[in-house]
Enzyme design. Structure first.
Site, PDB file in Angstrom:
ATOM      1  N   CYS A 110       0.821  -1.221   0.000  1.00  0.00           N
ATOM      2  CA  CYS A 110       0.000   0.000   0.000  1.00  0.00           C
ATOM      3  C   CYS A 110       0.849   1.263   0.000  1.00  0.00           C
ATOM      4  O   CYS A 110       0.298   2.362  -0.086  1.00  0.00           O
ATOM      5  CB  CYS A 110      -0.934  -0.002   1.198  1.00  0.00           C
ATOM      6  SG  CYS A 110      -1.778  -1.570   1.397  1.00  0.00           S
ATOM      7  N   HIS A 130      -9.135   4.289  -0.970  1.00  0.00           N
ATOM      8  CA  HIS A 130      -7.786   3.721  -0.855  1.00  0.00           C
ATOM      9  C   HIS A 130      -7.508   2.769  -2.013  1.00  0.00           C
ATOM     10  O   HIS A 130      -7.450   1.559  -1.835  1.00  0.00           O
ATOM     11  CB  HIS A 130      -7.664   3.022   0.506  1.00  0.00           C
ATOM     12  CG  HIS A 130      -6.320   2.445   0.810  1.00  0.00           C
ATOM     13  ND1 HIS A 130      -5.144   2.966   0.306  1.00  0.00           N
ATOM     14  CD2 HIS A 130      -5.959   1.394   1.601  1.00  0.00           C
ATOM     15  CE1 HIS A 130      -4.127   2.244   0.755  1.00  0.00           C
ATOM     16  NE2 HIS A 130      -4.594   1.280   1.534  1.00  0.00           N
TER      17      HIS A 130
END
Ligand SMILES: [Zn+2]
Lengths: 382, 129
Positions: free
Chosen positions: A83, A330
């Protein structure tokens, strides 16, 4: 070493972008950033993405994006660190310009998570496949293990976790690029469907599509351009054990702490100098742990610090004015650069109704997995 | 999961085999080639203690495809009595029975059936003692 500035930024709206492909959204964000910078070329590019191979069956996206952006044959490289893929990509752009090798670089991030893949499985590949995932762990599960331990050790409450989501949704409601432009209440967060106890779906960032890009150059090269200059003062990156269970203290995010310390030292600033921060709130507990590790509050005090409003837009240190990962969305590979886009807009004074007053120095912190990698950058408007 | 990959991990999953650093004495599960504590490269084979303590736990309610039929299930980080931590399911109990600090013992169980090939995957789980 040459000083490096951000001269352009652009992003797509984050959300479920059914009608656009992986390449479409990257090119859209890249064109916005190049147009914003007002440059007529780029010398090379870096693309952060976690796992387009699992999400849409496409690897080798560096060349794909250069091709569809119409900039081949310039060099292009994909960067992967779960991420924090695009946060790490920014470092490579920074180093390539500061070394003098290139003058203008595009750094972007992209992820398309809503094209039908098993997102829970794909995200879990950022954890230890043989010793965490094999047992049935999920990403919400790992952060739930951190949350339970933090509550047990420091007395962090369920309400304090929810306060993170309430604050970030409040900010995201003012962000036209956010996936969820609406407020939520403490009760809604706490009573939402449990994903991994004690975390609910409203403690968790969503599954998103999106892309974000910035253009970097040297201070000298930027003199010929008529754009506001946001200098990269500091950059720090660090790693920790991949498996959460291997850490001595599972409430501590050591990679976040080290990446912050390195960035503060390089920038010559301290936590109290930061006017605005975008941090990695993939789950509510993550923001609480991160603000502790970055020194905005003491270890263990992140819950009450948030509950008392210190991280709100008008608070002592506004955190995630964009809405954060929770409300803005996200798309994992895009998140690191999307944070930079927000901080640049804040430092330029162009963040609209969510503008932090007199923001001069900003920080971004982006992490991978359950905190096994972290990258922190510090910026200043000059 | 391709069978060579499954086969390689059997000593750990079936027998809790671990490695103990010859120089500093720290144990690692699974075994490593370099000691994360002292950097030494010499290890003795050892075994995890079959009992341990819950460090933290959660109940998984949304699972990847291979585990989807098992939800809700409990996952814990457990510290074995010889000081090595691992992640494991805790079974044969109700969610409300779990607490940080409770003692568990490791048992040998089926974990899941691998989707495409149907290989039955075995390993350790924990039960409350
Ligand atoms: Zn050792």
């Amino acid at each position: 070493m040459r000083e490096v500035v951000v001269i352009g930024c652009g992003m797509t709206k984050f959300g479920e972008l059914w009608k656009k492909s992986l390449r479409d959204i990257f090119v859209e964000a890249a064109l916005k950033a190049i147009d914003d910078a007002g440059v007529d070329h780029i010398d090379s590019m870096y693309v952060g993405a976690m796992t387009p191979g699992l999400f849409v069956g496409q690897e080798h996206i560096s060349a794909l994006m250069a091709d569809y952006l119409g900039v081949a044959p310039i060099p292009a490289m994909r960067v992967e660190s779960a991420c924090c893929s695009s946060g790490m990509a920014l470092r490579l752009g920074l180093f390539e310009i500061s070394s003098g090798h290139s003058d203008v670089i595009l750094v972007g991030g992209v992820e398309k998570m809503n094209d039908g893949a098993d997102a829970t499985f794909a995200l879990a590949t950022a954890a230890d496949q043989e010793y965490e995932v094999y047992q049935g762990v999920t990403f919400p599960g790992l952060y739930a293990l951190i949350a339970r331990a933090h509550m047990h050790r420091y007395g962090t409450t369920r309400e304090q976790l929810a306060a993170v989501s309430v604050k970030n949704h409040h900010n995201g409601a003012m962000n036209p690029n956010a996936q969820f432009q609406r407020e939520v209440t403490l009760e809604q967060v706490m009573n939402a469907t449990l994903v991994a106890d004690p975390l609910t779906v409203l403690d968790s960032s969503p599954v998103s599509d999106g892309a974000a890009c910035v253009v970097l150059t040297s201070v000298d090269f930027a003199k010929q351009l008529k754009v506001p200059l946001v200098k990269i003062l500091g950059s720090g990156a660090a790693t920790d054990t991949l498996a959460l269970h291997s850490r001595e203290d599972i409430t501590a995010l050591k990679a976040v702490k080290v990446s912050g310390e390195v960035a503060y030292k390089m920038a010559g600033v301290k936590p109290s100098d930061i006017d605005v921060a975008e941090v990695h709130d993939c789950f509510s507990i993550a923001e609480i742990c991160v603000i502790e590790e970055l020194g905005f509050t003491e270890k263990g005090k992140g819950g009450p610090f948030t509950e008392q409003g210190n991280t709100a837009l008008e608070g002592k240190i506004p955190v995630n004015p964009s809405g954060g990962l929770k409300s803005k969305g996200h798309p994992v590979g895009a998140t690191g650069i999307a944070q930079v886009v927000e901080v640049v807009e804040q430092l330029r004074g162009k963040a609209g109704t969510r503008q932090v007053k007199n923001a001069k120095i900003g920080l971004t912190q982006n992490m991978g997995g359950s905190g096994a990698s972290s990258v922190t950058h510090i910026f200043q408007i000059i | 999961m391709p069978s060579p990959r499954y086969h390689r991990e059997m000593p750990q999953r079936y027998r809790l085999e671990a490695a103990k650093c010859k120089k500093c004495g720290k144990s690692f599960f699974p075994p490593r080639l370099v000691c994360a504590a002292c950097g030494s490269k010499g290890f003795d084979k050892t075994k995890l203690s079959e009992t341990g303590t819950i460090v933290s736990y959660t109940i998984i309610r949304v699972a990847p495809a291979d585990f989807a039929t098992q939800v809700p299930y409990a996952i814990a980080i457990v510290e074995s009595d010889n000081g090595v931590r691992l992640t494991t399911q805790v079974v044969d109990c109700k969610p409300e029975d779990l607490e940080i600090g409770k003692k568990v013992k490791f048992v040998f169980r089926k974990l899941y059936t691998e989707g495409q090939t149907g290989i039955i995957c075995y390993g350790y789980k924990a039960v409350l003692v």
